[in-house]
Design a protein around this motif. Structure first.
Motif, PDB file in Angstrom:
ATOM      1  N   PRO A 233       0.831  -1.208   0.000  1.00  0.00           N
ATOM      2  CA  PRO A 233       0.000   0.000   0.000  1.00  0.00           C
ATOM      3  C   PRO A 233       0.862   1.254   0.000  1.00  0.00           C
ATOM      4  O   PRO A 233       2.094   1.186   0.115  1.00  0.00           O
ATOM      5  N   ALA A 234       0.205   2.399  -0.112  1.00  0.00           N
ATOM      6  CA  ALA A 234       0.900   3.687  -0.149  1.00  0.00           C
ATOM      7  C   ALA A 234       1.829   3.817   1.050  1.00  0.00           C
ATOM      8  O   ALA A 234       1.404   3.622   2.185  1.00  0.00           O
ATOM      9  N   GLY A 235       3.080   4.138   0.819  1.00  0.00           N
ATOM     10  CA  GLY A 235       3.998   4.383   1.929  1.00  0.00           C
ATOM     11  C   GLY A 235       5.416   3.974   1.649  1.00  0.00           C
ATOM     12  O   GLY A 235       6.256   4.809   1.271  1.00  0.00           O
TER      13      GLY A 235
ATOM     14  N   TYR B 159       2.420   3.637  -5.519  1.00  0.00           N
ATOM     15  CA  TYR B 159       3.453   4.697  -5.449  1.00  0.00           C
ATOM     16  C   TYR B 159       3.047   5.637  -4.321  1.00  0.00           C
ATOM     17  O   TYR B 159       1.927   6.131  -4.271  1.00  0.00           O
ATOM     18  N   LYS B 160       3.984   5.878  -3.390  1.00  0.00           N
ATOM     19  CA  LYS B 160       3.680   6.633  -2.164  1.00  0.00           C
ATOM     20  C   LYS B 160       2.943   7.946  -2.418  1.00  0.00           C
ATOM     21  O   LYS B 160       3.222   8.663  -3.372  1.00  0.00           O
ATOM     22  N   THR B 161       2.026   8.244  -1.522  1.00  0.00           N
ATOM     23  CA  THR B 161       1.203   9.456  -1.587  1.00  0.00           C
ATOM     24  C   THR B 161       2.020  10.716  -1.919  1.00  0.00           C
ATOM     25  O   THR B 161       2.971  11.051  -1.209  1.00  0.00           O
ATOM     26  N   VAL B 162       1.603  11.390  -2.997  1.00  0.00           N
ATOM     27  CA  VAL B 162       2.265  12.637  -3.394  1.00  0.00           C
ATOM     28  C   VAL B 162       1.311  13.818  -3.209  1.00  0.00           C
ATOM     29  O   VAL B 162       0.116  13.629  -2.975  1.00  0.00           O
TER      30      VAL B 162
ATOM     31  N   ILE C  22     -10.326   4.979  -2.350  1.00  0.00           N
ATOM     32  CA  ILE C  22     -10.074   5.869  -1.205  1.00  0.00           C
ATOM     33  C   ILE C  22      -9.387   5.073  -0.103  1.00  0.00           C
ATOM     34  O   ILE C  22      -9.697   3.901   0.128  1.00  0.00           O
ATOM     35  N   LYS C  23      -8.462   5.734   0.558  1.00  0.00           N
ATOM     36  CA  LYS C  23      -7.759   5.097   1.681  1.00  0.00           C
ATOM     37  C   LYS C  23      -8.407   5.593   2.968  1.00  0.00           C
ATOM     38  O   LYS C  23      -8.425   6.788   3.249  1.00  0.00           O
ATOM     39  N   MET C  24      -8.916   4.636   3.741  1.00  0.00           N
ATOM     40  CA  MET C  24      -9.665   4.981   4.949  1.00  0.00           C
ATOM     41  C   MET C  24      -9.000   4.470   6.205  1.00  0.00           C
ATOM     42  O   MET C  24      -8.236   3.510   6.183  1.00  0.00           O
TER      43      MET C  24
ATOM     44  N   ALA D 231      -8.526  -0.138   3.340  1.00  0.00           N
ATOM     45  CA  ALA D 231      -8.552   0.110   4.793  1.00  0.00           C
ATOM     46  C   ALA D 231      -7.813  -1.044   5.469  1.00  0.00           C
ATOM     47  O   ALA D 231      -7.954  -2.184   5.063  1.00  0.00           O
ATOM     48  N   ILE D 232      -6.969  -0.725   6.431  1.00  0.00           N
ATOM     49  CA  ILE D 232      -6.954   0.517   7.181  1.00  0.00           C
ATOM     50  C   ILE D 232      -5.620   1.247   6.974  1.00  0.00           C
ATOM     51  O   ILE D 232      -4.664   0.658   6.464  1.00  0.00           O
ATOM     52  N   ASN D 233      -5.581   2.489   7.445  1.00  0.00           N
ATOM     53  CA  ASN D 233      -4.320   3.197   7.601  1.00  0.00           C
ATOM     54  C   ASN D 233      -3.793   2.819   8.989  1.00  0.00           C
ATOM     55  O   ASN D 233      -4.132   1.748   9.501  1.00  0.00           O
TER      56      ASN D 233
ATOM     57  N   CYS E 257       1.423   0.583  12.802  1.00  0.00           N
ATOM     58  CA  CYS E 257       1.027  -0.374  11.775  1.00  0.00           C
ATOM     59  C   CYS E 257       1.752  -1.694  12.007  1.00  0.00           C
ATOM     60  O   CYS E 257       2.579  -1.802  12.906  1.00  0.00           O
ATOM     61  N   GLY E 258       1.426  -2.688  11.190  1.00  0.00           N
ATOM     62  CA  GLY E 258       2.031  -4.004  11.368  1.00  0.00           C
ATOM     63  C   GLY E 258       1.117  -4.952  12.131  1.00  0.00           C
ATOM     64  O   GLY E 258      -0.102  -4.747  12.200  1.00  0.00           O
ATOM     65  N   HIS E 259       1.739  -5.956  12.726  1.00  0.00           N
ATOM     66  CA  HIS E 259       0.996  -7.062  13.329  1.00  0.00           C
ATOM     67  C   HIS E 259      -0.128  -6.608  14.276  1.00  0.00           C
ATOM     68  O   HIS E 259      -1.234  -7.164  14.257  1.00  0.00           O
TER      69      HIS E 259
ATOM     70  N   GLY F  17      -3.274  -3.921   6.656  1.00  0.00           N
ATOM     71  CA  GLY F  17      -2.996  -3.912   8.093  1.00  0.00           C
ATOM     72  C   GLY F  17      -2.508  -5.257   8.569  1.00  0.00           C
ATOM     73  O   GLY F  17      -3.282  -6.213   8.675  1.00  0.00           O
ATOM     74  N   GLY F  18      -1.211  -5.378   8.792  1.00  0.00           N
ATOM     75  CA  GLY F  18      -0.653  -6.594   9.368  1.00  0.00           C
ATOM     76  C   GLY F  18      -0.783  -7.840   8.511  1.00  0.00           C
ATOM     77  O   GLY F  18      -0.709  -8.961   9.032  1.00  0.00           O
ATOM     78  N   ALA F  19      -0.914  -7.669   7.200  1.00  0.00           N
ATOM     79  CA  ALA F  19      -1.092  -8.843   6.319  1.00  0.00           C
ATOM     80  C   ALA F  19       0.279  -9.419   5.963  1.00  0.00           C
ATOM     81  O   ALA F  19       0.730  -9.321   4.816  1.00  0.00           O
TER      82      ALA F  19
ATOM     83  N   ALA G 120       2.392  -3.316   4.099  1.00  0.00           N
ATOM     84  CA  ALA G 120       3.478  -2.327   4.122  1.00  0.00           C
ATOM     85  C   ALA G 120       4.581  -2.811   5.060  1.00  0.00           C
ATOM     86  O   ALA G 120       5.693  -3.147   4.627  1.00  0.00           O
ATOM     87  N   THR G 121       4.285  -2.885   6.358  1.00  0.00           N
ATOM     88  CA  THR G 121       5.317  -3.192   7.354  1.00  0.00           C
ATOM     89  C   THR G 121       5.998  -4.532   7.080  1.00  0.00           C
ATOM     90  O   THR G 121       7.231  -4.609   7.001  1.00  0.00           O
ATOM     91  N   SER G 122       5.227  -5.599   6.937  1.00  0.00           N
ATOM     92  CA  SER G 122       5.848  -6.917   6.754  1.00  0.00           C
ATOM     93  C   SER G 122       6.623  -6.984   5.454  1.00  0.00           C
ATOM     94  O   SER G 122       7.701  -7.581   5.398  1.00  0.00           O
TER      95      SER G 122
HETATM   96  C1  LIG Z   1       6.827   3.584   5.988  1.00  0.00           C
HETATM   97  C2  LIG Z   1       5.353   3.794   5.821  1.00  0.00           C
HETATM   98  C3  LIG Z   1       4.870   4.934   5.180  1.00  0.00           C
HETATM   99  C4  LIG Z   1       3.495   5.125   4.993  1.00  0.00           C
HETATM  100  N1  LIG Z   1       3.054   6.211   4.276  1.00  0.00           N
HETATM  101  C5  LIG Z   1       1.738   6.273   3.862  1.00  0.00           C
HETATM  102  C6  LIG Z   1       1.316   7.226   2.909  1.00  0.00           C
HETATM  103  O1  LIG Z   1       2.097   8.052   2.420  1.00  0.00           O
HETATM  104  N2  LIG Z   1       0.008   7.214   2.531  1.00  0.00           N
HETATM  105  C7  LIG Z   1      -0.902   6.309   3.030  1.00  0.00           C
HETATM  106  O2  LIG Z   1      -2.062   6.320   2.621  1.00  0.00           O
HETATM  107  N3  LIG Z   1      -0.508   5.392   3.954  1.00  0.00           N
HETATM  108  C8  LIG Z   1       0.780   5.337   4.360  1.00  0.00           C
HETATM  109  N4  LIG Z   1       1.193   4.340   5.222  1.00  0.00           N
HETATM  110  C9  LIG Z   1       0.190   3.414   5.799  1.00  0.00           C
HETATM  111  C10 LIG Z   1       0.115   2.096   5.016  1.00  0.00           C
HETATM  112  O3  LIG Z   1      -0.346   2.281   3.697  1.00  0.00           O
HETATM  113  C11 LIG Z   1      -0.826   1.093   5.714  1.00  0.00           C
HETATM  114  O4  LIG Z   1      -2.145   1.597   5.687  1.00  0.00           O
HETATM  115  C12 LIG Z   1      -0.455   0.808   7.152  1.00  0.00           C
HETATM  116  O5  LIG Z   1       0.936   0.779   7.311  1.00  0.00           O
HETATM  117  C13 LIG Z   1      -1.032  -0.537   7.626  1.00  0.00           C
HETATM  118  O6  LIG Z   1      -0.470  -1.612   6.898  1.00  0.00           O
HETATM  119  P1  LIG Z   1       0.719  -2.556   7.495  1.00  0.00           P
HETATM  120  O7  LIG Z   1       0.223  -3.030   8.828  1.00  0.00           O
HETATM  121  O8  LIG Z   1       0.880  -3.618   6.486  1.00  0.00           O
HETATM  122  O9  LIG Z   1       1.898  -1.682   7.631  1.00  0.00           O
HETATM  123  C14 LIG Z   1       2.572   4.164   5.481  1.00  0.00           C
HETATM  124  C15 LIG Z   1       3.061   3.040   6.156  1.00  0.00           C
HETATM  125  C16 LIG Z   1       4.428   2.842   6.337  1.00  0.00           C
HETATM  126  C17 LIG Z   1       4.909   1.615   7.049  1.00  0.00           C
END
Ligand SMILES: Cc1cc2nc3c(=O)[nH]c(=O)nc-3n(C[C@H](O)[C@H](O)[C@H](O)COP(=O)(O)O)c2cc1C
Length: 355
Positions: A53-55, A76-79, A226-228, A253-255, A281-283, A313-315, A335-337
């Protein structure tokens, strides 16, 4: 779990931007796919409905590396429509969480990235100028092979004078600029927790509707996701979907979930104003992502809507991917994993049952 994350928390954002990605993501040999892509995400064929996901994919080099490693839906990370500075380092810290993370908790952060991994991230959604990111995003989008699709994420920037009209104009401009890159799917972040605003845009139902309608007016037939954030109250979520669910094509979802982050001496861990609380974020947030996926699926059916659901989220494993798919997610992202396990997409393709 790889010990070398592709984004290195020990380095600054700019250092990662210039020199990353690291570890296995630095190896640019594409993973081979033998079969045909059997899945679809928003009208695009994909091998597996799994991505990042975005990040963490902070520029085109990272997106291309993710595609090479078999993450078929990288974002591609949020711009933004203009350059925007990153919060000072550190931007990522490990957090210790016993069990699931509820809201309003205080957590201790350090540099020990151990399993089960949860982190806080605090960047403030930095951006370069469109003069940089438009060609970079276009190049990354064009790198996707058949069976892969790149998503471009953006968000509006609150104007200093607080005018709603110029806020909406900024979303419209952002949507146009992202569309010009040729990405096939556009995501708008309505859940940015690190801007110092008490309320996330996705909790303001009327404003969210205005924003997504304005964006749709700009991007025509390009699908809009949309990212919620996690919605605690199902009735509020239903009310949100009644207004917004028929306008958008996908809901991710989720952020992160916000918590107070202290260091091991009990002091604020992330330096600077507005950073005592930060997104986790993460587990530890997986439970909330899975609950949202199943609520969104149930409400989609109840309201007769069609949006696709992206579970986030934590996938971090094939089992977690399966759990999300069974909960009703059409696609799943990590993202995290993924940051610490560049082979996660390949593991899921090999071991997941819900493919
Ligand atoms: C390093 C990093 C940067 C992030 N930046 C953004 C971002 O720019 N825009 C966004 O919508 N979410 C951002 N996120 C949130 C992730 O997209 C995601 O919703 C959140 O990390 C939960 O997923 P995860 O548990 O797999 O990390 C970011 C997460 C991480 C780890």
């Amino acid at each position: 779990m790889s010990s070398v994350p592709f984004y290195d928390p020990a380095k600054s954002y700019l250092d990662n931007f210039e020199h990353g990605p690291f570890g296995l993501f630095a190896d640019t040999t594409p993973t081979s796919q033998t079969s045909e892509p059997k899945h679809e995400f928003l009208g695009h064929a994909v091998y597996a409905p799994f991505g990042i996901p975005a990040g963490p994919l902070i520029n085109g080099k990272y997106v291309k590396a993710a595609l090479d490693k078999g993450f078929d839906i990288p974002v591609y990370k949020t711009v933004r429509t203009r350059r925007y500075e990153c919060h000072p380092w550190p931007n990522v810290l490990a957090v210790k969480v016993e069990g699931d993370l509820a809201t309003d908790r205080t957590l201790v952060a350090n540099h020990d990235y151990a399993e089960p991994l949860s982190i806080t991230n605090s960047f403030g959604v930095p951006s370069f100028d469109p003069e940089f990111w438009q060609p970079d995003m276009a190049d990354a989008a064009a790198y996707a092979r058949p069976g892969q699709v790149v998503v471009g994420s953006f968000q509006g920037t609150l104007p200093e004078n607080g005018s709603v009209a110029s806020y909406l104009e900024d979303f419209k401009l952002g949507a146009r600029l992202v569309r010009e890159t040729g990405v096939k799917i556009i995501e708008v972040n309505l859940s940015c927790p690190n801007e110092g605003t008490a309320n996330l845009l996705c909790f303001d139902i009327q404003r969210s509707r205005e924003v997504v309608e304005a964006i749709k007016g700009e991007i025509g037939s390009v699908p809009l996701v949309i990212k919620m954030a996690y919605y605690k109250d199902e009735d509020r979520l239903r009310a949100f979907l009644r207004e917004v669910g028929g306008v958008v094509d996908g809901i991710a979802a989720i952020n992160t979930i916000s918590a107070e982050i202290l260091d091991e001496d009990g002091k604020q861990a992330l330096p600077g104003e507005g950073r005592l609380r930060s997104g986790v974020c993460g587990h530890a947030v997986k439970w909330a992502g899975v609950v949202m996926a199943s609520r969104l699926a149930r409400l989609r059916e109840e309201l007769g809507m069609k949006f696709e659901i992206v579970g986030v989220g934590g996938a971090g494993s094939a089992a977690a991917f399966d759990e999300y798919r069974r909960a009703g997610a059409d696609a799943v992202m990590s993202a995290t994993s993924a940051m610490w396990n560049p082979l996660l997409a390949q593991e899921i393709k090999e071991h997941a049952h819900e493919l």
